[in-house]
Write a protein that holds these residues in place. Structure first.
Motif, PDB file in Angstrom:
ATOM      1  N   PHE A 150      -1.487  11.023  15.996  1.00  0.00           N
ATOM      2  CA  PHE A 150      -1.780   9.597  15.981  1.00  0.00           C
ATOM      3  C   PHE A 150      -0.546   8.721  16.212  1.00  0.00           C
ATOM      4  CE2 PHE A 150      -5.558  10.675  13.095  1.00  0.00           C
ATOM      5  CZ  PHE A 150      -6.430  10.642  14.170  1.00  0.00           C
ATOM      6  N   LEU A 164      -4.197   1.918  10.335  1.00  0.00           N
ATOM      7  CA  LEU A 164      -5.510   2.555  10.420  1.00  0.00           C
ATOM      8  C   LEU A 164      -5.388   4.017  10.837  1.00  0.00           C
ATOM      9  CD1 LEU A 164      -7.716  -0.253  12.016  1.00  0.00           C
ATOM     10  CD2 LEU A 164      -7.615   0.483   9.625  1.00  0.00           C
ATOM     11  N   SER A 165      -4.420   4.319  11.687  1.00  0.00           N
ATOM     12  CA  SER A 165      -4.211   5.711  12.100  1.00  0.00           C
ATOM     13  C   SER A 165      -3.712   6.554  10.930  1.00  0.00           C
ATOM     14  CB  SER A 165      -3.205   5.776  13.256  1.00  0.00           C
ATOM     15  OG  SER A 165      -3.710   5.113  14.397  1.00  0.00           O
ATOM     16  N   ALA A 167      -4.385   5.978   7.776  1.00  0.00           N
ATOM     17  CA  ALA A 167      -5.537   6.171   6.900  1.00  0.00           C
ATOM     18  C   ALA A 167      -6.488   7.213   7.483  1.00  0.00           C
ATOM     19  CB  ALA A 167      -6.265   4.844   6.697  1.00  0.00           C
ATOM     20  N   ALA A 168      -6.726   7.155   8.794  1.00  0.00           N
ATOM     21  CA  ALA A 168      -7.643   8.108   9.429  1.00  0.00           C
ATOM     22  C   ALA A 168      -7.103   9.531   9.357  1.00  0.00           C
ATOM     23  CB  ALA A 168      -7.868   7.710  10.886  1.00  0.00           C
ATOM     24  N   ALA A 169      -5.795   9.684   9.536  1.00  0.00           N
ATOM     25  CA  ALA A 169      -5.197  11.019   9.476  1.00  0.00           C
ATOM     26  C   ALA A 169      -5.369  11.645   8.098  1.00  0.00           C
ATOM     27  CB  ALA A 169      -3.708  10.941   9.842  1.00  0.00           C
ATOM     28  N   SER A 170      -5.074  10.874   7.052  1.00  0.00           N
ATOM     29  CA  SER A 170      -5.179  11.410   5.701  1.00  0.00           C
ATOM     30  C   SER A 170      -6.629  11.618   5.291  1.00  0.00           C
ATOM     31  CB  SER A 170      -4.487  10.465   4.715  1.00  0.00           C
ATOM     32  OG  SER A 170      -4.446  11.028   3.426  1.00  0.00           O
ATOM     33  N   ALA A 171      -7.513  10.691   5.659  1.00  0.00           N
ATOM     34  CA  ALA A 171      -8.929  10.823   5.294  1.00  0.00           C
ATOM     35  C   ALA A 171      -9.559  12.028   5.978  1.00  0.00           C
ATOM     36  CB  ALA A 171      -9.679   9.549   5.663  1.00  0.00           C
ATOM     37  N   SER A 172      -9.245  12.239   7.260  1.00  0.00           N
ATOM     38  CA  SER A 172      -9.791  13.389   7.984  1.00  0.00           C
ATOM     39  C   SER A 172      -9.331  14.697   7.362  1.00  0.00           C
ATOM     40  CB  SER A 172      -9.364  13.332   9.458  1.00  0.00           C
ATOM     41  OG  SER A 172      -9.796  12.140  10.066  1.00  0.00           O
ATOM     42  N   ALA A 232     -12.027  11.270   0.542  1.00  0.00           N
ATOM     43  CA  ALA A 232     -11.586  10.822   1.865  1.00  0.00           C
ATOM     44  C   ALA A 232     -11.094   9.375   1.846  1.00  0.00           C
ATOM     45  CB  ALA A 232     -12.705  11.022   2.890  1.00  0.00           C
ATOM     46  N   GLY A 236      -7.203   8.300   2.405  1.00  0.00           N
ATOM     47  CA  GLY A 236      -6.893   7.380   3.495  1.00  0.00           C
ATOM     48  C   GLY A 236      -6.216   6.128   3.006  1.00  0.00           C
TER      49      GLY A 236
END
Length: 376
Positions: A150, A164-165, A167-172, A232, A236
């Motif tokens: 990301f 946002l990237s 957050a998306a990386a950690s949530a995924s 998640a 994130g």
């Protein structure tokens, strides 16, 4: 060595008069350009890397990933074992609330000490250490890969990770680890709860086998959806807050350990408060057999747990928030602080160990060990 007119013309020089000061300066620049051109022409061509040469950057990247996983596992196991009493308090408070028993954190701790002694506060430590050790290790590895995917390069050449990237990386990553660790999490929750109707398990293996035998494979994944909905967003939000706070606080001579810990504390408080209601539903679902709230299917159980909590008032969705906040603050802040300290120390050790293994294999097979040095 005299510089000829032809040579200067060959590298783009001008053969105009040098009588003026401007002409002399121009001639100096031309001479420097010519010598630079000559040095480039005289450099021997670099041979392509041989088949036995392995890129150092690839080795270092692999070792860094391994160091991330190992650092995460070590930090997760150590911190998880130390903070287990807070998890026991939270689980007992949320489980008791599902049966209509309302106790505060202090009252719950007093009750546990009176009925089970000090060891009662560390019940369920085995699956907790397994879940945090393996879960945090896998989470750090996945985050490491996803952050690289990301991260974008700005026009200035600097690397940037959008909020946002992050957050998306950690949530995924947390979605994957929650799925893999769900059976251990169910066993942990069941072992921590000691209220009416609780089943006593000898150890983690006994808990997993008993749940699988009496409830089927689905019992090991009870509460998976609220677990993902809890973990998640938490991961994130936490990682997004952590990265931004760390960037803002770094510099001005502040110690790195203080910056990491402060960023972790603030990020943990914010992310925990925002995801607390989902955690209450998750605990009620995983204890539904013990508390008599089991439904016909996972969907009906989730709705029943949510309705049951709401029937007791909105405050019931924040039962156990105090020990959970304290546990999350300690766990995330200390885990990330310890992680940040371990990674730079383990990476060179693993790079050197990898190089030594490759050299030993090459020597055993009678091949030259070129390219296996840890030095770049």
């Amino acid at each position: 060595m005299p510089i000829t007119t032809q040579a200067m013309e060959r590298c783009g020089g001008d053969v105009s008069s040098t009588t003026s000061a401007a002409g002399q300066a121009r001639e100096g620049r031309q001479q420097r350009r010519w010598w630079s051109w000559r040095r480039k022409q005289q450099q021997p061509p670099q041979p392509p890397p041989g088949p036995q040469q392995q890129p150092h950057k690839a080795r270092k990247a692999q070792s860094h990933t391994l160091a991330s996983g190992l650092s995460g596992a070590i930090s997760g196991m150590l911190i998880g074992g130390c903070l287990q009493p807070l998890d026991v308090l939270r689980t007992r408070m949320q489980g008791d609330a599902a049966t209509g028993i309302s106790r505060g954190a202090l009252q719950t701790a007093t009750h546990i000490l009176a009925t089970s002694g000090p060891r009662g506060l560390w019940i369920g430590t085995g699956p907790s250490v397994i879940r945090l050790g393996a879960g945090v290790g896998l989470h750090m590895v996945f985050v490491d890969y996803m952050v690289h995917a990301f991260t974008t390069q700005l026009e200035s050449g600097a690397w940037h990770l959008p909020s946002l990237s992050a957050a998306a990386a950690s949530a995924s990553s947390r979605v994957v680890t929650s799925l893999l660790m769900c059976p251990v999490a169910v066993a942990k929750t069941r072992m921590e709860y000691g209220g009416p109707g609780a089943v006593r398990y000898a150890n983690t293996g006994d808990a997993l086998l008993t749940i699988a035998r009496t409830e089927g494979a689905g019992g090991l994944f009870r509460g998976l959806l609220p677990t993902i909905v809890t973990n998640a967003p938490f991961s994130g939000l936490y990682y997004m807050f952590y990265v931004r706070l760390k960037d803002r606080l770094s510099g001005d001579g502040r110690p790195a350990v203080l910056v990491n810990f402060s960023s972790g504390v603030v990020a943990a408080i914010a992310a925990t408060l925002l995801t607390q209601p989902f955690d209450v539903v998750r605990t009620r679902l995983q204890l539904s057999r013990e508390t008599g709230a089991a439904g016909a299917n996972a969907g009906s159980e989730a709705l029943r747990a949510l309705r049951s909590a709401l029937s007791q008032g909105p405050a019931s969705l924040f039962v156990g928030v105090a020990p959970r906040v304290l546990k999350r603050i300690g766990q995330t802040a200390l885990v990330w602080t310890l992680y940040e300290e371990l990674v730079p120390r383990l990476t060179p050790l693993l790079v050197g160990a990898h190089a030594a293994v490759l050299a030993a294999v090459a020597e055993r097979e009678g091949r030259p060990g070129a390219g296996t040095s840890a030095d770049s």
